[in-house]
Write an enzyme that holds these catalytic residues in place. Structure first.
Site, PDB file in Angstrom:
ATOM      1  N   HIS A 155      36.096  48.990   9.173  1.00 28.34           N
ATOM      2  CA  HIS A 155      36.139  49.839  10.373  1.00 28.34           C
ATOM      3  C   HIS A 155      35.390  51.163  10.147  1.00 28.34           C
ATOM      4  CE1 HIS A 155      39.287  47.128  11.932  1.00 28.34           C
ATOM      5  NE2 HIS A 155      39.808  47.209  10.720  1.00 28.34           N
ATOM      6  N   SER A 276       8.744  65.129  10.486  1.00 26.69           N
ATOM      7  CA  SER A 276       8.817  65.571  11.878  1.00 26.69           C
ATOM      8  C   SER A 276       7.619  66.460  12.194  1.00 26.69           C
ATOM      9  CB  SER A 276      10.110  66.358  12.110  1.00 26.69           C
ATOM     10  OG  SER A 276      10.048  67.075  13.323  1.00 26.69           O
ATOM     11  N   LYS A 282      12.394  67.844   7.693  1.00 27.13           N
ATOM     12  CA  LYS A 282      12.896  66.496   7.952  1.00 27.13           C
ATOM     13  C   LYS A 282      12.273  65.443   7.045  1.00 27.13           C
ATOM     14  CE  LYS A 282      15.336  65.249  10.649  1.00 27.13           C
ATOM     15  NZ  LYS A 282      15.038  64.851  12.019  1.00 27.13           N
ATOM     16  N   GLU A 289      14.981  52.215  10.381  1.00 27.65           N
ATOM     17  CA  GLU A 289      15.256  52.412  11.815  1.00 27.65           C
ATOM     18  C   GLU A 289      14.421  51.462  12.663  1.00 27.65           C
ATOM     19  OE1 GLU A 289      16.461  57.172  11.896  1.00 27.65           O
ATOM     20  OE2 GLU A 289      14.467  56.545  12.529  1.00 27.65           O
TER      21      GLU A 289
END
Length: 475
Positions: A155, A276, A282, A289
């Site tokens: 969970h 970025s 970043k 992804e």
């Protein structure tokens, strides 16, 4: 005039040509179309359907066409609709009207089914090879982290400690099932439909088994109607591919989470991340992804193919032209993802100390306290309640279980002794799971040995298939 245009009284509307032509995407089948044609022409000569001289002319012409296409010198046009008609037209331009004998005893219906099977065989070998490389990268990380403990989750809540190696091996066995499915599908892909004709076979005295043997097929398809209308092998591949990329997506999700500042369990190598345009600090995990994002398109191709076939009567229908783009895209999507994943996993930096601190600053050893009490002859349900109260007390005191004094433990059960501190240590908790498939170090080492045997078996299989496919290379 179309090669099939003898009974027509006017040219095809240009919009129809543009809408129905498949050369834009089925040119990927060029090599396989020519492989099949070379075997077909050899059979026509063997069966005395064409002369040996004609077969030699056609064979030489096909090889020249293959070179033209490979070098980008051939003009493939929508006017010739598909790769089959384009190759035939190029052949006729190359050697004259004798090239028109190439199509004797076959139809584009059995020809395209053959090309698709040849293409998919090649793709299966490539994807299986890449899957094996990813498994090996995961095993390397497992071997390097046999003493690295991290929280195991259910969970998405910390549940019990596990070895990081154990976590890596979970994906090894997921991808092992994928590899088994893909290699098992070979026997259903590897049947030759050539000779089924348009739907009913052919009146020429062909030798289907000869062609199948020339192309390395295990057998011929048994029924001509089924041979030209079957795309089960495409659906099976899309289903297998969906499972592969689903597993990649699950691993991607964990890599994205683990590389965040909130977890900081791992760091992906700079070579597999991006930055970025606005925020200079970043470091984004774009590869996992994007793999996670591309999963939907692979699922979509599976559903699209199922939907295309669900209402088709026998035998061939133009709807079946829709079988190619989804399969081609799935192959390229999967190959791209797998090719990136193996080196990304291999170069991943594991933050062992951060993982360990996450384990010791939680209550994931609570089950072991309950098991300890069961060992003291306390029924598990009673032990469960005792530990629940102990955990609640610890939370209220802003302590973890190992921070409690023996006196505090004894407030909840007199059965608890000094040895509890050894029992609840992270290393002890992990190694207590000493069952087949468990997270104890020796059990994970067993899993690695088992995986190594899998690798040897599949490497042998792959070498056999690679040798077979190399024999068919035209240029």
């Amino acid at each position: 005039m179309k090669l099939w245009g003898g009974r027509f009284t006017k040219p095809t509307n240009q919009l129809v040509d543009e809408y129905t032509a498949s050369i834009r995407f089925d040119q990927k089948l060029a090599t396989f179309d020519i492989q099949g044609s070379l075997a077909h022409v050899s059979m026509l000569a063997k069966c005395a359907i064409i002369t040996n001289q004609e077969a030699e002319l056609i064979t030489d012409g096909l090889k020249k066409v293959a070179t033209q296409i490979e070098c980008g010198e051939a003009e493939l046009t929508e006017a010739n609709e598909d790769i089959h008609m384009n190759v035939e037209k190029l052949l006729i331009d190359q050697i004259g009207s004798v090239g028109g004998k190439l199509h004797t005893g076959r139809s584009r219906n059995d020809q395209v089914a053959l090309d698709m099977r040849l293409y998919l065989r090649d793709a299966l070998v490539t994807i299986a090879t890449l899957l094996l490389e990813l498994q090996q990268a995961l095993v390397k990380q497992a071997e390097a982290n046999l003493d690295t403990v991290l929280p195991g989750y259910t969970h998405l809540q910390r549940a019990q400690p596990v070895l990081f190696a154990h976590h890596m091996m979970a994906y090894v066995f997921m991808f092992q099932r994928d590899l088994e499915r893909l290699t098992d599908s070979w026997k259903r892909v590897n049947r030759s439909p050539l000779g089924a004709g348009a739907l009913a076979g052919t009146s020429f005295p062909i030798d289907r088994s000869f062609v199948a043997d020339q192309l390395g097929f295990d057998a011929v398809s048994e029924n001509s109607l089924d041979a030209v209308s079957d795309r089960d092998f495409v659906i099976e591949f899309l289903a297998d591919a969906s499972l592969v990329i689903m597993h990649l997506s699950r691993l991607s999700e964990e890599l994205v989470q683990w590389s965040s500042a909130e977890f900081n369990f791992i760091e992906l190598d700079d070579a597999f991340c991006t930055g970025s345009s606005m925020m200079p600090q970043k470091k984004n995990p774009d590869v996992p992804e994007l793999v996670r994002g591309k999963t939907g398109r692979v699922f979509g191709h599976l559903m699209g193919m199922l939907t295309t076939l669900k209402g088709l009567p026998l035998a061939y229908n133009k709807d079946m032209q829709e079988d190619k783009e989804g399969m081609f895209d799935t192959v390229e999507t999967l190959k791209g993802a797998l090719a990136l994943f193996a080196p990304m996993i291999e170069t991943m930096n594991v933050h062992k100390d951060v993982m360990y601190q996450a384990v010791v600053k939680d209550y994931s050893n609570a089950t072991d306290l309950a098991d300890y009490l069961v060992g003291k002859d306390i029924p598990f349900r009673e032990a469960h309640a005792i530990v629940g109260q102990t955990v609640l007390y610890s939370i209220e005191q802003s302590k973890y279980l190992l921070d409690l004094s023996l006196a505090e433990f004894k407030r909840f059960s007199k059965a608890i002794d000094e040895d509890i501190y050894d029992v609840l240590s992270a290393k002890a908790v992990v190694n207590a799971r000493d069952v087949t498939g468990g997270t104890a170090k020796n059990r994970v080492e067993d899993q690695i040995k088992q995986a190594r045997q899998f690798f040897e078996d599949h490497e042998t299989w792959l070498q056999g298939k690679i040798t077979l496919l190399k024999k068919l290379i035209v240029t």
